[in-house]
Design an enzyme around this catalytic site. Structure first.
Site, PDB file in Angstrom:
ATOM      1  N   ASP A   1       6.263  53.559 -17.387  1.00 11.81           N
ATOM      2  CA  ASP A   1       7.285  53.731 -18.431  1.00 11.81           C
ATOM      3  C   ASP A   1       6.632  53.784 -19.813  1.00 11.81           C
ATOM      4  O   ASP A   1       7.311  54.010 -20.813  1.00 11.81           O
ATOM      5  CB  ASP A   1       8.373  52.647 -18.339  1.00 11.81           C
ATOM      6  CG  ASP A   1       7.849  51.260 -18.650  1.00 11.81           C
ATOM      7  OD1 ASP A   1       6.621  51.071 -18.719  1.00 11.81           O
ATOM      8  OD2 ASP A   1       8.682  50.348 -18.831  1.00 11.81           O
ATOM      9  N   SER A   2       5.297  53.611 -19.857  1.00  7.19           N
ATOM     10  CA  SER A   2       4.543  53.850 -21.096  1.00  7.19           C
ATOM     11  C   SER A   2       4.752  55.283 -21.567  1.00  7.19           C
ATOM     12  O   SER A   2       4.453  55.619 -22.710  1.00  7.19           O
ATOM     13  CB  SER A   2       3.049  53.574 -20.863  1.00  7.19           C
ATOM     14  OG  SER A   2       2.597  54.234 -19.698  1.00  7.19           O
TER      15      SER A   2
ATOM     16  N   ASP B   1       7.355  53.786 -11.878  1.00 11.46           N
ATOM     17  CA  ASP B   1       7.670  52.567 -12.631  1.00 11.46           C
ATOM     18  C   ASP B   1       9.181  52.424 -12.814  1.00 11.46           C
ATOM     19  O   ASP B   1       9.861  53.393 -13.153  1.00 11.46           O
ATOM     20  CB  ASP B   1       7.016  52.675 -14.021  1.00 11.46           C
ATOM     21  CG  ASP B   1       6.561  51.334 -14.551  1.00 11.46           C
ATOM     22  OD1 ASP B   1       6.742  50.324 -13.868  1.00 11.46           O
ATOM     23  OD2 ASP B   1       5.987  51.326 -15.662  1.00 11.46           O
TER      24      ASP B   1
ATOM     25  N   LYS C   1       6.893  50.145  -9.066  1.00 12.14           N
ATOM     26  CA  LYS C   1       6.375  48.951  -9.758  1.00 12.14           C
ATOM     27  C   LYS C   1       7.499  48.371 -10.602  1.00 12.14           C
ATOM     28  O   LYS C   1       8.286  49.135 -11.175  1.00 12.14           O
ATOM     29  CB  LYS C   1       5.190  49.316 -10.663  1.00 12.14           C
ATOM     30  CG  LYS C   1       4.692  48.143 -11.518  1.00 12.14           C
ATOM     31  CD  LYS C   1       3.433  48.467 -12.277  1.00 12.14           C
ATOM     32  CE  LYS C   1       3.661  49.165 -13.576  1.00 12.14           C
ATOM     33  NZ  LYS C   1       4.513  48.450 -14.554  1.00 12.14           N
TER      34      LYS C   1
ATOM     35  N   GLU D   1       8.308  45.044 -13.511  1.00 10.56           N
ATOM     36  CA  GLU D   1       7.759  43.975 -14.333  1.00 10.56           C
ATOM     37  C   GLU D   1       8.501  42.665 -14.063  1.00 10.56           C
ATOM     38  O   GLU D   1       9.731  42.643 -14.106  1.00 10.56           O
ATOM     39  CB  GLU D   1       7.894  44.321 -15.823  1.00 10.56           C
ATOM     40  CG  GLU D   1       7.047  45.510 -16.250  1.00 10.56           C
ATOM     41  CD  GLU D   1       7.101  45.773 -17.747  1.00 10.56           C
ATOM     42  OE1 GLU D   1       7.643  44.944 -18.500  1.00 10.56           O
ATOM     43  OE2 GLU D   1       6.599  46.834 -18.156  1.00 10.56           O
TER      44      GLU D   1
ATOM     45  N   GLU E   1      -1.584  42.214 -16.682  1.00  5.83           N
ATOM     46  CA  GLU E   1      -1.789  42.833 -17.995  1.00  5.83           C
ATOM     47  C   GLU E   1      -2.033  41.780 -19.065  1.00  5.83           C
ATOM     48  O   GLU E   1      -1.251  40.839 -19.224  1.00  5.83           O
ATOM     49  CB  GLU E   1      -0.569  43.695 -18.366  1.00  5.83           C
ATOM     50  CG  GLU E   1      -0.715  44.313 -19.755  1.00  5.83           C
ATOM     51  CD  GLU E   1       0.220  45.470 -20.028  1.00  5.83           C
ATOM     52  OE1 GLU E   1       0.951  45.922 -19.128  1.00  5.83           O
ATOM     53  OE2 GLU E   1       0.211  45.935 -21.194  1.00  5.83           O
TER      54      GLU E   1
HETATM   55  O1  KIV Z   1       3.818  51.656 -18.035  1.00  7.20           O
HETATM   56  C1  KIV Z   1       2.595  51.544 -17.848  1.00  7.20           C
HETATM   57  O2  KIV Z   1       1.796  52.444 -18.130  1.00  7.20           O
HETATM   58  C2  KIV Z   1       2.109  50.288 -17.290  1.00  7.20           C
HETATM   59  C3  KIV Z   1       0.632  50.065 -17.280  1.00  7.20           C
HETATM   60  C4  KIV Z   1       0.184  49.717 -18.634  1.00  7.20           C
HETATM   61  C5  KIV Z   1       0.226  49.072 -16.272  1.00  7.20           C
HETATM   62  O3  KIV Z   1       2.882  49.478 -16.887  1.00  7.20           O
END
Ligand code: KIV
Length: 275
Positions: free
Chosen positions: A44-45, A83, A113, A115, A182
């Protein structure tokens, strides 16, 4: 060779490092896949490095599906991790499982993934029950930056360190197949890596993790708004790209581009006969 969650598990057992990068589009996914990466995270970056938001909170499940589809089309061998964006796994369990399912069914991700640690074990159990493998993510979880009071290293004091170790144990117990750590102290990450049987993937967590991940635009030197301490720029593509754009502008203005070899020919006679 195709990477699966078993590749990740086996790598930890054999002591082989696991490599991951983020990617958000077809072209770059194809390049990292061809380079031989083990896993691609459609993170989600993308909210920051692709969409230009200040943080990851505005990213939607539709954004994630759109980019995961593009990455899937460019990937042959890497494990694709989709994500789960902010608020896509915080409501009722059915919606959480359906959102994870959409990343797999529509996006083509192999796993998801999310969080969070102890507080999200119920969600992880429900998603894995639907046969969708889950990668955990603890330490500095950027979706919680408001709760943390900023983007700060986590687990520096005894209480914080114990909480992250407890989170890691809980994720393993809940059935996560791997954990992103992280922005945590290197020695804490090493302790967690030795404690849990599932692989740890570090970002700002030192060399003692089972694998590493970086945001593609950071490691290529393309995203210049902010560079965390843990980023190594393996290239300076931002500067190089800007130079290429300036050269292009110059050549167009001076008619140095396009040359004859970039153009298509036609018989003069045809042109002359045009009315
Ligand atoms: O969203 C992302 O790119 C991440 C990484 C920094 C692990 O969660």
């Amino acid at each position: 060779m195709k990477n699966t969650i078993s590749t990740f598990k086996d790598a930890k057992i054999k002591g082989e490092k696991i490599t991951m990068l983020t990617a958000y589009d077809y072209t770059n996914a194809k390049l990292v896949d061809e380079a031989g990466i083990n896993g691609i995270l459609v993170g989600d970056s993308l909210g920051m490095v692709i969409l230009g938001y200040e943080n990851t909170l505005p990213v939607t499940i539709e954004d994630m599906i759109h980019h995961t589809k593009a990455v899937s089309r460019g990937t042959k061998n890497a494990l694709i991790v989709g994500d789960m964006p902010f608020m896509s796994f915080h409501g009722d369990i059915n919606t959480t499982v359906m959102n994870a399912g959409r990343l797999v069914k529509e996006g083509g991700a192999h796993c998801v993934k999310l969080e969070g640690g102890v507080d999200f074990c119920e969600e992880i159990r429900a998603i894995t029950r639907a046969s969708i493998p889950v990668m955990g993510h603890i330490g500095l979880t950027p979706q919680s930056f408001n709760a943390f009071g900023g983007f700060k290293i986590q687990g520096k004091n005894a209480e914080g360190a114990q909480k992250i170790l407890d989170d890691a144990r809980a994720l393993e117990e809940a059935g996560a197949f791997a954990i992103v750590l992280e922005c945590v102290p290197a020695k804490l990450a090493e302790k967690i890596t030795k404690t849990v049987s599932i692989p740890t993937i570090g970002i700002g967590a030192g060399v003692g993790c089972d694998g590493q991940i970086l945001v593609m635009q950071d490691m290529l030197g393309m995203y210049t708004d902010f560079t965390p301490k843990f980023v190594k720029k393996f290239e300076h593509l931002g500067e190089k790209s800007k130079e290429a754009y300036m050269e292009y502008i110059d050549e167009v203005k001076n008619e140095a581009f396009p040359e004859e070899k970039h153009s298509f020919a036609i018989d003069d006679e045809i042109i002359e006969k045009l009315v």
